[in-house]
Write an enzyme that holds these catalytic residues in place. Structure first.
Site, PDB file in Angstrom:
ATOM      1  N   GLY A  81    -107.121  44.177  17.414  1.00 39.04           N
ATOM      2  CA  GLY A  81    -107.618  44.838  18.912  1.00 39.04           C
ATOM      3  C   GLY A  81    -106.817  44.580  20.714  1.00 39.04           C
ATOM      4  O   GLY A  81    -107.556  44.866  21.086  1.00 39.04           O
ATOM      5  N   ASP A  91     -97.722  54.255  16.722  1.00 42.36           N
ATOM      6  CA  ASP A  91     -97.928  52.414  16.733  1.00 42.36           C
ATOM      7  C   ASP A  91     -96.574  52.577  15.121  1.00 42.36           C
ATOM      8  O   ASP A  91     -95.818  51.300  15.346  1.00 42.36           O
ATOM      9  CB  ASP A  91     -99.031  51.758  16.082  1.00 42.36           C
ATOM     10  CG  ASP A  91     -99.668  52.390  17.633  1.00 42.36           C
ATOM     11  OD1 ASP A  91     -99.803  52.356  18.374  1.00 42.36           O
ATOM     12  OD2 ASP A  91    -101.152  51.699  17.842  1.00 42.36           O
ATOM     13  N   GLY A 120    -104.784  46.391  21.552  1.00 43.92           N
ATOM     14  CA  GLY A 120    -104.510  47.665  22.415  1.00 43.92           C
ATOM     15  C   GLY A 120    -102.610  47.332  22.393  1.00 43.92           C
ATOM     16  O   GLY A 120    -102.072  48.447  22.730  1.00 43.92           O
ATOM     17  N   SER A 162    -102.065  45.339  14.840  1.00 45.81           N
ATOM     18  CA  SER A 162    -102.801  46.255  12.975  1.00 45.81           C
ATOM     19  C   SER A 162    -100.996  46.959  12.269  1.00 45.81           C
ATOM     20  O   SER A 162    -100.974  46.200  11.086  1.00 45.81           O
ATOM     21  CB  SER A 162    -103.564  47.031  12.952  1.00 45.81           C
ATOM     22  OG  SER A 162    -104.843  46.089  13.288  1.00 45.81           O
TER      23      SER A 162
END
Length: 347
Positions: A116, A166, A118, A122
């Protein structure tokens, strides 16, 4: 007779800052129009350790959450709960590369930033896990394969909302202009930046944690709904974000910090038009304060709504900006880049 020591493989994958184009890597936009992202990895990491076990158990351990779960090794484990990412990777590896044969291991993860934030934490955890298993099982997987597999585990197997950037940033590392084309094709274009350009950008950048971790899925779900319904203002904003990725790439290659700041300002305004929760009163006040203290421009890294804010200032103005933000109680830091993607080793 002495028993052989348990085999251990460790991996680390870098976190990233999104410079431009964020959100255009999310379907259906990238499938209909093609997306483009410019990001750069930083010296913050997600770590994954895979340790051979001598029993018939599998252990999932998240050091960040202080959670350890032990159960019998099986072809398929429940993939819910606080260790869902670890469990999802285990299930896919066993299914795809072990023909369903259980794998008695201890899987441990930790990260230099919370989910979380940014910074793609994850996804970096999943990339590190996949790459650790690649080395542990000696699988013939390229960085493209590792990134793709990590994407499938997160978005398809576990059903977690999000884009594609990501995983590729964590697998490849460095500054990359990444294209997301129809048919789920991805092209990673590494940027060959002069050392002086990287030094100038490092000397101009500040990251600041807002103190608010956020659920990016809510923001992404709203963006998907608005793009799917064909809202003209949202689609136009997404087109602007994609164009900004190319403009940011040109400014970065030139080492033009002022030009990057111009793109950053324009892109942040476009980003806020794609979903209602991307900014809030606290973030707006933080930006207003930072601009008053010498920042040229800024944006929330990742989907928005909280996490880390990225700010640009001239190298001359940055020390005062850092002091002002810290005096306000903010966790403001300088940035260091890395050109290395996910790495594995054995202790």
């Amino acid at each position: 007779m002495m028993r052989a020591e348990a085999r251990i493989v460790r991996a680390r994958a870098p976190l990233r800052l999104g410079l431009a184009g964020g959100g255009t890597d999310v379907a259906p936009y990238c499938e209909e129009h093609g997306g483009a992202i410019l990001n750069i990895t930083i010296q913050r990491y997600a770590y994954a350790f895979v340790t051979e076990r001598k029993d018939d158990q599998v252990c999932f351990r998240s050091s960040d959450l202080d959670v350890t779960e032990l159960e019998g090794a099986s072809p398929q484990v429940d993939d819910s709960g606080p260790t869902a990412l670890l469990r999802g990777v285990y299930n896919r590896i066993v299914r795809q590369f072990r023909n369903g044969c259980p794998l008695p291991v201890t899987i441990t993860t930790q990260a230099d930033a919370p989910p979380g934030s940014g910074l793609g934490t994850s996804s970096a955890i999943v990339v590190a896990l996949v790459d650790a298993f690649r080395a542990f099982l000696e699988l013939p997987l390229s960085p493209y394969d590792v990134a793709r597999l990590a994407f499938e585990i997160e978005r398809q197997d576990l059903g977690l909302a999000g884009g594609r950037q990501d995983q590729y940033a964590a697998a490849f590392g460095g500054a990359n202009f990444i294209e997301f084309l129809p048919g789920e094709r991805v092209i990673v274009n590494p940027l060959r930046l002069r050392r002086g350009v990287l030094d100038e950008l490092e000397a101009s950048m500040v990251t600041c944690f807002t103190g608010q971790s956020r659920q990016s899925s809510r923001i992404i779900d709203e963006q998907v709904r608005r793009v799917t319904s064909g809202q003209d203002d949202v689609v136009a904003a997404m087109h602007q974000l994609k164009a900004d990725a190319l403009d940011m790439k040109i400014a970065l290659l030139r080492g033009d910090i002022g030009g990057m700041a111009n793109v950053l300002r324009r892109s942040w305004e476009a980003k806020k038009r794609t979903a209602s929760a991307i900014s809030n009163a606290d973030i707006d006040q933080l930006f207003e304060f930072a601009l008053d203290q010498g920042a040229l421009a800024g944006k929330v890294s990742g989907a928005g709504g909280g996490g880390f804010v990225m700010l640009l200032a001239t190298p001359e103005a940055r020390p005062a900006l850092l002091r002002s933000l810290r005096a306000r109680g903010m966790a403001a830091e300088a940035v260091q880049f890395t050109d290395k993607g996910c790495e594995t080793w054995t202790p």
